[in-house]
Motif scaffolding. Structure first.
Motif, PDB file in Angstrom:
ATOM      1  N   ALA A  76       0.847  -1.189   0.000  1.00  0.00           N
ATOM      2  CA  ALA A  76       0.000   0.000   0.000  1.00  0.00           C
ATOM      3  C   ALA A  76       0.887   1.244   0.000  1.00  0.00           C
ATOM      4  N   ARG A  77       0.404   2.266  -0.684  1.00  0.00           N
ATOM      5  CA  ARG A  77       1.112   3.545  -0.663  1.00  0.00           C
ATOM      6  C   ARG A  77       0.084   4.659  -0.643  1.00  0.00           C
ATOM      7  N   ALA A  78       0.503   5.806  -0.161  1.00  0.00           N
ATOM      8  CA  ALA A  78      -0.348   6.982  -0.164  1.00  0.00           C
ATOM      9  C   ALA A  78      -0.082   7.775  -1.439  1.00  0.00           C
ATOM     10  N   ALA A  79      -1.139   8.252  -2.068  1.00  0.00           N
ATOM     11  CA  ALA A  79      -0.968   9.129  -3.229  1.00  0.00           C
ATOM     12  C   ALA A  79      -0.434  10.460  -2.725  1.00  0.00           C
ATOM     13  N   SER A  80       0.634  10.950  -3.344  1.00  0.00           N
ATOM     14  CA  SER A  80       1.215  12.226  -2.905  1.00  0.00           C
ATOM     15  C   SER A  80       1.390  13.216  -4.053  1.00  0.00           C
ATOM     16  N   ASP A  81       1.432  12.724  -5.277  1.00  0.00           N
ATOM     17  CA  ASP A  81       1.585  13.596  -6.432  1.00  0.00           C
ATOM     18  C   ASP A  81       0.273  14.351  -6.678  1.00  0.00           C
ATOM     19  N   PRO A  82       0.309  15.685  -6.759  1.00  0.00           N
ATOM     20  CA  PRO A  82      -0.929  16.450  -6.950  1.00  0.00           C
ATOM     21  C   PRO A  82      -1.723  16.042  -8.195  1.00  0.00           C
ATOM     22  N   ASP A  83      -1.048  15.731  -9.286  1.00  0.00           N
ATOM     23  CA  ASP A  83      -1.756  15.296 -10.498  1.00  0.00           C
ATOM     24  C   ASP A  83      -2.456  13.959 -10.270  1.00  0.00           C
ATOM     25  N   GLU A  84      -1.796  13.043  -9.575  1.00  0.00           N
ATOM     26  CA  GLU A  84      -2.414  11.752  -9.282  1.00  0.00           C
ATOM     27  C   GLU A  84      -3.620  11.942  -8.368  1.00  0.00           C
ATOM     28  N   ILE A  85      -3.500  12.794  -7.370  1.00  0.00           N
ATOM     29  CA  ILE A  85      -4.617  13.043  -6.452  1.00  0.00           C
ATOM     30  C   ILE A  85      -5.798  13.631  -7.208  1.00  0.00           C
ATOM     31  N   THR A  86      -5.541  14.515  -8.148  1.00  0.00           N
ATOM     32  CA  THR A  86      -6.623  15.086  -8.969  1.00  0.00           C
ATOM     33  C   THR A  86      -7.321  13.995  -9.767  1.00  0.00           C
ATOM     34  N   ARG A  87      -6.542  13.078 -10.353  1.00  0.00           N
ATOM     35  CA  ARG A  87      -7.150  11.965 -11.115  1.00  0.00           C
ATOM     36  C   ARG A  87      -7.964  11.060 -10.193  1.00  0.00           C
ATOM     37  N   LEU A  88      -7.431  10.760  -9.019  1.00  0.00           N
ATOM     38  CA  LEU A  88      -8.139   9.886  -8.081  1.00  0.00           C
ATOM     39  C   LEU A  88      -9.413  10.543  -7.556  1.00  0.00           C
ATOM     40  N   ALA A  89      -9.385  11.845  -7.368  1.00  0.00           N
ATOM     41  CA  ALA A  89     -10.569  12.562  -6.882  1.00  0.00           C
ATOM     42  C   ALA A  89     -11.717  12.504  -7.883  1.00  0.00           C
ATOM     43  N   ALA A  90     -11.405  12.270  -9.146  1.00  0.00           N
ATOM     44  CA  ALA A  90     -12.438  12.185 -10.179  1.00  0.00           C
ATOM     45  C   ALA A  90     -13.055  10.787 -10.274  1.00  0.00           C
ATOM     46  N   LEU A  91     -12.509   9.820  -9.551  1.00  0.00           N
ATOM     47  CA  LEU A  91     -13.056   8.458  -9.588  1.00  0.00           C
ATOM     48  C   LEU A  91     -14.425   8.416  -8.917  1.00  0.00           C
ATOM     49  N   PRO A  92     -15.240   7.431  -9.287  1.00  0.00           N
ATOM     50  CA  PRO A  92     -16.543   7.274  -8.614  1.00  0.00           C
ATOM     51  C   PRO A  92     -16.371   6.611  -7.244  1.00  0.00           C
ATOM     52  N   LEU A  93     -15.712   7.318  -6.351  1.00  0.00           N
ATOM     53  CA  LEU A  93     -15.369   6.791  -5.029  1.00  0.00           C
ATOM     54  C   LEU A  93     -15.818   7.798  -3.978  1.00  0.00           C
ATOM     55  N   THR A  94     -17.073   7.707  -3.598  1.00  0.00           N
ATOM     56  CA  THR A  94     -17.644   8.607  -2.603  1.00  0.00           C
ATOM     57  C   THR A  94     -17.594   7.929  -1.241  1.00  0.00           C
ATOM     58  N   PRO A  95     -16.923   8.550  -0.284  1.00  0.00           N
ATOM     59  CA  PRO A  95     -16.827   7.928   1.042  1.00  0.00           C
ATOM     60  C   PRO A  95     -18.199   7.743   1.687  1.00  0.00           C
ATOM     61  N   TRP A  96     -18.376   6.647   2.380  1.00  0.00           N
ATOM     62  CA  TRP A  96     -19.604   6.384   3.110  1.00  0.00           C
ATOM     63  C   TRP A  96     -19.533   6.991   4.513  1.00  0.00           C
TER      64      TRP A  96
END
Length: 119
Positions: A76-96
């Motif tokens: 496991a790793r934490a996303a740290s690159d701002p561009d990667e975080i922007t891409r991940l934020a666009a995923l259909p992943l809404t926290p419950w």
């Protein structure tokens, strides 16, 4: 991996104070990796930085006694690159869970195993 893509909830297994811990999480797959969104200050976030973890998801039909279970093991790793975080934020992943969830954990599966239950 195809079966994992069919369910939004799984369980991540990590180490917390030298003991195994299991936490249910919602997730999605992105380019073959398991992506989990959590709070940066959570135990999960701290415990999974560059750690080997297990991830399990399943789907069962109690009436027909059929289903499947898939387990992935990887780092496991934490996303740290701002561009990667922007891409991940666009995923259909809404926290419950309530609260701020702007920390992304990426699990790259190195081992996959699973089983299907048939009548």
């Amino acid at each position: 991996m195809r079966l994992l893509s069919t369910t939004p909830i799984g369980r991540i297994v990590f180490t917390d104070r030298a003991l195994p811990a299991v936490q249910p999480v919602n997730f999605c797959l992105h380019h073959g990796d398991i992506v989990i969104r959590t709070n940066a200050g959570s135990k999960l976030a701290a415990a999974t930085r560059h750690a080997v973890v297990a991830f399990e998801a399943d789907d069962f039909d109690l009436r027909t006694r059929t289903g499947w279970s898939v387990t992935a093991v990887g780092r496991a790793r934490a996303a740290s690159d701002p561009d990667e975080i922007t891409r991940l934020a666009a995923l259909p992943l809404t926290p419950w869970a309530p609260g701020q969830r702007d920390h992304y954990i990426i699990v790259t599966a190195e081992q996959l195993s699973g089983r299907r239950l048939h009548r």
